[in-house]
Write an enzyme that holds these catalytic residues in place. Structure first.
Site, PDB file in Angstrom:
ATOM      1  N   LYS A  45       0.687  -1.115  -0.040  1.00 10.71           N
ATOM      2  CA  LYS A  45      -0.084  -0.045   0.069  1.00 10.71           C
ATOM      3  C   LYS A  45       0.778   1.327  -0.259  1.00 10.71           C
ATOM      4  O   LYS A  45       0.366   2.457  -0.382  1.00 10.71           O
ATOM      5  CB  LYS A  45      -0.994   0.063   1.261  1.00 10.71           C
ATOM      6  CG  LYS A  45      -1.988  -1.058   1.384  1.00 10.71           C
ATOM      7  CD  LYS A  45      -2.499  -1.183   2.907  1.00 10.71           C
ATOM      8  CE  LYS A  45      -2.421  -2.535   3.429  1.00 10.71           C
ATOM      9  NZ  LYS A  45      -2.943  -2.515   4.810  1.00 10.71           N
ATOM     10  N   ASP A 106      15.135  -0.359   0.627  1.00  8.35           N
ATOM     11  CA  ASP A 106      16.018  -0.590   1.870  1.00  8.35           C
ATOM     12  C   ASP A 106      17.120  -1.562   1.602  1.00  8.35           C
ATOM     13  O   ASP A 106      17.946  -1.429   1.148  1.00  8.35           O
ATOM     14  CB  ASP A 106      14.896  -0.801   2.871  1.00  8.35           C
ATOM     15  CG  ASP A 106      15.416  -1.108   4.416  1.00  8.35           C
ATOM     16  OD1 ASP A 106      15.941  -0.251   4.818  1.00  8.35           O
ATOM     17  OD2 ASP A 106      15.154  -2.172   5.006  1.00  8.35           O
ATOM     18  N   PHE A 155      14.225   5.449  10.155  1.00  4.56           N
ATOM     19  CA  PHE A 155      12.831   4.810   9.792  1.00  4.56           C
ATOM     20  C   PHE A 155      11.711   5.864   9.671  1.00  4.56           C
ATOM     21  O   PHE A 155      11.373   6.752  10.492  1.00  4.56           O
ATOM     22  CB  PHE A 155      12.340   3.780  11.045  1.00  4.56           C
ATOM     23  CG  PHE A 155      11.074   3.316  10.601  1.00  4.56           C
ATOM     24  CD1 PHE A 155      11.108   1.949   9.757  1.00  4.56           C
ATOM     25  CD2 PHE A 155       9.577   3.573  10.830  1.00  4.56           C
ATOM     26  CE1 PHE A 155      10.113   1.418   9.148  1.00  4.56           C
ATOM     27  CE2 PHE A 155       8.678   2.730  10.320  1.00  4.56           C
ATOM     28  CZ  PHE A 155       8.858   1.838   9.354  1.00  4.56           C
ATOM     29  N   VAL A 156      11.366   5.978   8.547  1.00  2.62           N
ATOM     30  CA  VAL A 156      10.120   7.068   8.035  1.00  2.62           C
ATOM     31  C   VAL A 156       8.908   6.748   7.684  1.00  2.62           C
ATOM     32  O   VAL A 156       8.653   5.578   7.438  1.00  2.62           O
ATOM     33  CB  VAL A 156      10.946   7.881   6.821  1.00  2.62           C
ATOM     34  CG1 VAL A 156      12.377   8.558   7.039  1.00  2.62           C
ATOM     35  CG2 VAL A 156      10.885   6.926   5.734  1.00  2.62           C
TER      36      VAL A 156
HETATM   37  P1  IMP Z   1      13.357  -3.923   1.193  1.00  7.71           P
HETATM   38  O1  IMP Z   1      12.829  -5.180   0.683  1.00  7.71           O
HETATM   39  O2  IMP Z   1      14.345  -4.066   2.480  1.00  7.71           O
HETATM   40  O3  IMP Z   1      14.173  -2.897   0.157  1.00  7.71           O
HETATM   41  O4  IMP Z   1      12.264  -2.966   1.758  1.00  7.71           O
HETATM   42  C1  IMP Z   1      11.378  -2.522   1.131  1.00  7.71           C
HETATM   43  C2  IMP Z   1      10.001  -2.228   1.958  1.00  7.71           C
HETATM   44  O5  IMP Z   1      10.258  -1.980   3.109  1.00  7.71           O
HETATM   45  C3  IMP Z   1       9.363  -0.822   1.442  1.00  7.71           C
HETATM   46  O6  IMP Z   1       8.455  -1.271   0.501  1.00  7.71           O
HETATM   47  C4  IMP Z   1       8.557  -0.613   2.431  1.00  7.71           C
HETATM   48  O7  IMP Z   1       7.348  -1.160   2.726  1.00  7.71           O
HETATM   49  C5  IMP Z   1       9.584  -1.120   3.685  1.00  7.71           C
HETATM   50  N1  IMP Z   1      10.133  -0.042   4.310  1.00  7.71           N
HETATM   51  C6  IMP Z   1      11.540   0.042   4.436  1.00  7.71           C
HETATM   52  N2  IMP Z   1      11.989   1.081   5.313  1.00  7.71           N
HETATM   53  C7  IMP Z   1      10.803   1.609   5.602  1.00  7.71           C
HETATM   54  C8  IMP Z   1      10.912   2.937   6.299  1.00  7.71           C
HETATM   55  O8  IMP Z   1      11.639   3.603   6.768  1.00  7.71           O
HETATM   56  N3  IMP Z   1       9.696   2.983   6.680  1.00  7.71           N
HETATM   57  C9  IMP Z   1       8.323   2.215   6.296  1.00  7.71           C
HETATM   58  N4  IMP Z   1       8.332   1.242   5.613  1.00  7.71           N
HETATM   59  C10 IMP Z   1       9.984   0.967   5.192  1.00  7.71           C
END
Ligand code: IMP
Ligand code: MG
Length: 185
Positions: A45, A106, A155-156
């Site tokens: 979402k 991330d 964390f945002v």
């Molecule tokens: P990745 O698979 O670790 O790259 O994570 C990506 C997903 O993690 C994003 O689509 C977000 O839903 C969530 N995410 C990563 N960092 C944050 C943050 O700082 N705030 C909120 N959601 C995050």
């Protein structure tokens, strides 16, 4: 007015507006060709606000679709494994130039997984666009094609991004006060 749980605003409404304007111009430049059929894929979402603002600014024709995946539990640390909750079901993928629209990258797990997955499903091309990038957190080598802004390892929330499903409706991206998520543990 800043929400009481927000420590500070990291990306203001004005900055978000400039970012979506710039990225829309980049996408226009790259997809404005008769052999392209641009399909924006909103990753639910978290990307709804970003995608909504971005698509309003595109001048190239585009279609939209959605997928829903989860990589985070309810907390602030990625679980590392991806679950597809809502798949992209269409029979015309071989003629689609998909552009995945993501809120934040991330560890890189989500975008690298989805890119491979959609290529394997038969999409003509797959590229990725992320509003925010935390490059210092990468576990999987991955560079998105379009990046709004690089941010530090904080964390945002806001502008679609949540903590335990809250704060998505904030019109800016802010850093959550650490006591909010340590209280929730
Ligand atoms: P990745 O698979 O670790 O790259 O994570 C990506 C997903 O993690 C994003 O689509 C977000 O839903 C969530 N995410 C990563 N960092 C944050 C943050 O700082 N705030 C909120 N959601 C995050
Ligand atoms: Mg997300």
């Amino acid at each position: 007015m800043k929400h009481k749980d927000i420590d500070r605003i990291l990306v203001s409404e004005e900055e978000l507006d400039k970012i979506t304007t710039r990225i829309a111009a980049e996408i226009d430049r790259d997809y404005n060709r008769p052999d392209k059929r641009l399909v924006l894929v909103c990753i639910l979402k978290g990307s709804i606000m970003f995608m909504g603002d971005l698509m309003k600014k595109l001048t190239v024709p585009c279609e939209i679709d959605c997928m829903k995946v989860s990589s985070y539990g309810n907390g602030t640390v990625s679980s590392g494994s991806i679950h597809i909750i809502l798949d992209l079901i269409r029979s015309d993928l071989a003629t689609c130039d998909l552009l995945i629209i993501e809120d934040i990258i991330d560890s890189g797990t989500t975008l690298s997984y989805l890119t491979n997955y959609l290529k394997l499903k038969g999409a003509r091309s797959v590229r990725t666009c992320t509003l925010l990038d935390k490059p210092s957190r990468r576990k999987v080598q991955y560079v998105p094609d379009y990046i709004g802004l690089e941010i530090p390892d904080e964390f945002v929330v806001g502008y679609g991004l949540d903590f335990a499903e809250n704060y998505r409706a904030l019109p800016y991206v802010g850093i959550l006060k650490p006591e909010v998520y340590s209280n929730a543990k």
